[in-house]
Scaffold this motif. Structure first.
Motif, PDB file in Angstrom:
ATOM      1  N   UNK A 284       0.816  -1.216   0.000  1.00 18.33           N
ATOM      2  CA  UNK A 284       0.000   0.000   0.000  1.00 18.33           C
ATOM      3  C   UNK A 284       0.851   1.269   0.000  1.00 18.33           C
ATOM      4  N   UNK A 285       2.053   1.192   0.597  1.00 17.38           N
ATOM      5  CA  UNK A 285       2.845   2.416   0.775  1.00 17.38           C
ATOM      6  C   UNK A 285       4.038   2.533  -0.160  1.00 17.38           C
ATOM      7  N   UNK A 286       4.427   1.439  -0.834  1.00 16.47           N
ATOM      8  CA  UNK A 286       5.579   1.522  -1.717  1.00 16.47           C
ATOM      9  C   UNK A 286       5.273   2.484  -2.871  1.00 16.47           C
ATOM     10  N   UNK A 287       6.257   3.305  -3.207  1.00 21.33           N
ATOM     11  CA  UNK A 287       6.064   4.297  -4.265  1.00 21.33           C
ATOM     12  C   UNK A 287       5.892   3.613  -5.617  1.00 21.33           C
ATOM     13  N   UNK A 288       5.039   4.167  -6.426  1.00 25.21           N
ATOM     14  CA  UNK A 288       4.808   3.625  -7.764  1.00 25.21           C
ATOM     15  C   UNK A 288       6.009   3.953  -8.649  1.00 25.21           C
ATOM     16  N   UNK A 289       6.660   2.960  -9.250  1.00 23.02           N
ATOM     17  CA  UNK A 289       7.810   3.238 -10.124  1.00 23.02           C
ATOM     18  C   UNK A 289       7.404   4.125 -11.306  1.00 23.02           C
ATOM     19  N   UNK A 290       8.358   4.891 -11.805  1.00 17.72           N
ATOM     20  CA  UNK A 290       8.043   5.846 -12.871  1.00 17.72           C
ATOM     21  C   UNK A 290       7.669   5.153 -14.174  1.00 17.72           C
ATOM     22  N   UNK A 338       6.637  -2.743   5.256  1.00 16.71           N
ATOM     23  CA  UNK A 338       6.170  -1.373   5.058  1.00 16.71           C
ATOM     24  C   UNK A 338       6.821  -0.410   6.028  1.00 16.71           C
ATOM     25  N   UNK A 339       7.075  -0.859   7.256  1.00 15.08           N
ATOM     26  CA  UNK A 339       7.774  -0.028   8.237  1.00 15.08           C
ATOM     27  C   UNK A 339       9.173   0.315   7.750  1.00 15.08           C
ATOM     28  N   UNK A 340       9.845  -0.686   7.171  1.00 17.09           N
ATOM     29  CA  UNK A 340      11.163  -0.421   6.599  1.00 17.09           C
ATOM     30  C   UNK A 340      11.057   0.558   5.426  1.00 17.09           C
ATOM     31  N   UNK A 341      10.064   0.376   4.591  1.00 12.35           N
ATOM     32  CA  UNK A 341       9.869   1.245   3.429  1.00 12.35           C
ATOM     33  C   UNK A 341       9.710   2.706   3.857  1.00 12.35           C
ATOM     34  N   UNK A 342       9.023   2.925   4.983  1.00 10.63           N
ATOM     35  CA  UNK A 342       8.707   4.284   5.432  1.00 10.63           C
ATOM     36  C   UNK A 342       9.797   4.890   6.312  1.00 10.63           C
ATOM     37  N   UNK A 343      10.595   4.047   6.980  1.00 13.93           N
ATOM     38  CA  UNK A 343      11.483   4.560   8.022  1.00 13.93           C
ATOM     39  C   UNK A 343      12.959   4.281   7.835  1.00 13.93           C
ATOM     40  N   UNK A 344      13.318   3.349   6.984  1.00 14.22           N
ATOM     41  CA  UNK A 344      14.715   2.935   6.919  1.00 14.22           C
ATOM     42  C   UNK A 344      15.662   4.049   6.507  1.00 14.22           C
ATOM     43  N   UNK A 345      16.887   3.926   6.988  1.00 14.98           N
ATOM     44  CA  UNK A 345      17.962   4.833   6.614  1.00 14.98           C
ATOM     45  C   UNK A 345      19.066   4.040   5.934  1.00 14.98           C
ATOM     46  N   UNK A 346      19.799   4.709   5.069  1.00 12.91           N
ATOM     47  CA  UNK A 346      20.924   4.051   4.411  1.00 12.91           C
ATOM     48  C   UNK A 346      22.003   3.720   5.433  1.00 12.91           C
ATOM     49  N   UNK A 347      22.602   2.578   5.255  1.00  9.81           N
ATOM     50  CA  UNK A 347      23.749   2.163   6.052  1.00  9.81           C
ATOM     51  C   UNK A 347      24.988   2.352   5.193  1.00  9.81           C
TER      52      UNK A 347
END
Length: 401
Positions: A284-290, A338-347
């Motif tokens: 539901x939250x993943x961005x739609x690819x261009x 989805x939590x990772x999709x919304x909150x993750x940071x690059x390592x």
């Protein structure tokens, strides 16, 4: 046709309890406790009714003052990056030596292995030289080393000048014997084993239900989306937290009978580090690819859901625990991703190999000329991407919420 997960229908009440957002006051208390353990006394977490959670300064801060040094809750090095960087699988510190880091990359490069390719035969390698490069430069732009030199460097048979100025901890093997993860210390090895890796190790000492199923799960994640590997760590850590809580309870005056449904209160407590993160279903939250038309959005999101369902089924065959059954629902799994999709940071961890070559470049003559006679062939073999850093994704308790 939409795949159905029977656990979703069977355990609606338990799943709803796990996904219910904790009260703001409880979240504030939890996060401020974390701040105290980090010894970051100049900040606090508050909940704003309009803006949500926020970090606020409680003291005047000086320029260049360290405000927050967070410790990741979950982290994962990208599969493609493991070919280029040998790091601790728990804290992601570079391990080994400058020689091992450079030699390992060049040896794998000789075998035709890169961030985008698998080992090849000599004929395949010759045919695909221009297609099978590493992350930022083509193989054809690199100058190959004489045969056997990279392997000798990797195995410590050759020593580079001034490399002792860039010492790293020696690599510690996985205690489970998987040969896939390495650590900077026994402490990191034990910490990772106790937090999740004991269930996700493919070695002989693995505590997974099925090592064969685990291999299939990992392969599917590497071929599709390695965020599933981070989700597996979240599930595994919740299971292990639950077992520790259950053991503590059983050692008390009241010995619980867990033959029936799981102790939901224990599972909720084990789930707490994940519960306070903002979540939505991944599909539901993943961005739609261009490259996906808006008219195809529904079909795209259904494909994402099916991908998650396939991954979940593979994971369930790997580490399923009947007492933690609710967290193997598609609803929970989708919300974790989805939590990772919304909150993750690059390592990102800078490479000491880059620092090494910069040091050589800054040497005064004639020391620089003498050193470069030895180091130049290795630098040319690495090409423009000699300074590739450790890259991955991580979920931080304070920064990600």
């Amino acid at each position: 046709m939409e795949s159905e997960c029977p656990i979703d229908a069977e355990l609606r009440r338990e799943i709803s309890a796990l996904l219910e957002a904790p009260p703001p006051a409880q979240v504030e208390h939890y996060l401020n406790q974390l701040i105290q353990t980090r010894q970051c006394h100049a900040i606090t977490v508050k909940h704003n009714g309009h803006l949500g959670k926020g970090v606020y300064a409680v003291l005047d801060l000086e320029g260049d003052e360290l405000v927050l040094k967070d410790q990741m809750l979950l982290g994962h090095q990208h599969y493609s990056n493991k070919i280029e960087c040998l790091v601790c699988s728990f804290c992601f510190r570079f391990v080994g030596s400058v020689e091992q880091q450079i030699g390992r990359r060049l040896y794998l490069q000789e075998l035709g292995v890169s961030s985008n390719c698998c080992p090849q035969s000599d004929e395949e390698e010759e045919e695909e030289l221009g297609q099978c490069g590493s992350s930022s430069s083509a193989y054809k732009d690199k100058v190959p080393l004489p045969k056997g030199l990279a392997k000798a460097l990797m195995n410590g048979e050759l020593k580079l000048p001034y490399s002792d100025k860039f010492s790293m901890p020696q690599a510690v093997s996985c205690p489970g014997g998987c040969g896939e993860t390495y650590y900077c210390s026994k402490l990191c090895a034990e910490s990772d084993w106790n937090s999740s890796h004991c269930l996700l190790c493919t070695g002989e000492r693995s505590e997974a239900v099925s090592r064969e199923a685990l291999v299939k799960f990992i392969q599917h994640a590497n071929e599709t989306n390695d965020i599933f590997l981070l989700a597996a760590k979240a599930v595994a850590s919740t299971i292990l937290n639950y077992r520790k809580l259950k053991l503590t309870l059983s050692e008390g005056d009241n010995n619980p009978n867990v033959s029936g449904s799981p102790y939901l209160s224990l599972l909720l407590e084990a789930w707490k580090p994940i519960s306070v993160g903002h979540k939505r279903r991944w599909w539901d939250c993943v961005a739609l690819p261009i490259d996906v038309e808006s008219s195809d959005e529904a079909a795209f999101r259904m494909q994402i859901r099916e991908l998650a369902f396939t991954s979940l089924q593979l994971l369930k065959a790997t580490i399923y625990d009947e007492e933690c059954k609710p967290i193997f629902s598609l609803e929970i799994y989708g919300h974790i991703i989805g939590m990772f999709e919304l909150n993750n940071l690059d390592l990102v961890v800078a490479s000491p190999v880059e620092d090494y070559f910069l040091y050589i470049d800054d040497l005064p003559d004639p020391d620089k000329k003498i050193a470069e006679e030895i180091t130049r062939p290795f630098l040319d073999a690495l090409g423009d991407d000699y300074s590739v850093c450790c890259q991955g994704t991580a979920f931080y308790p304070l920064q990600s919420y």
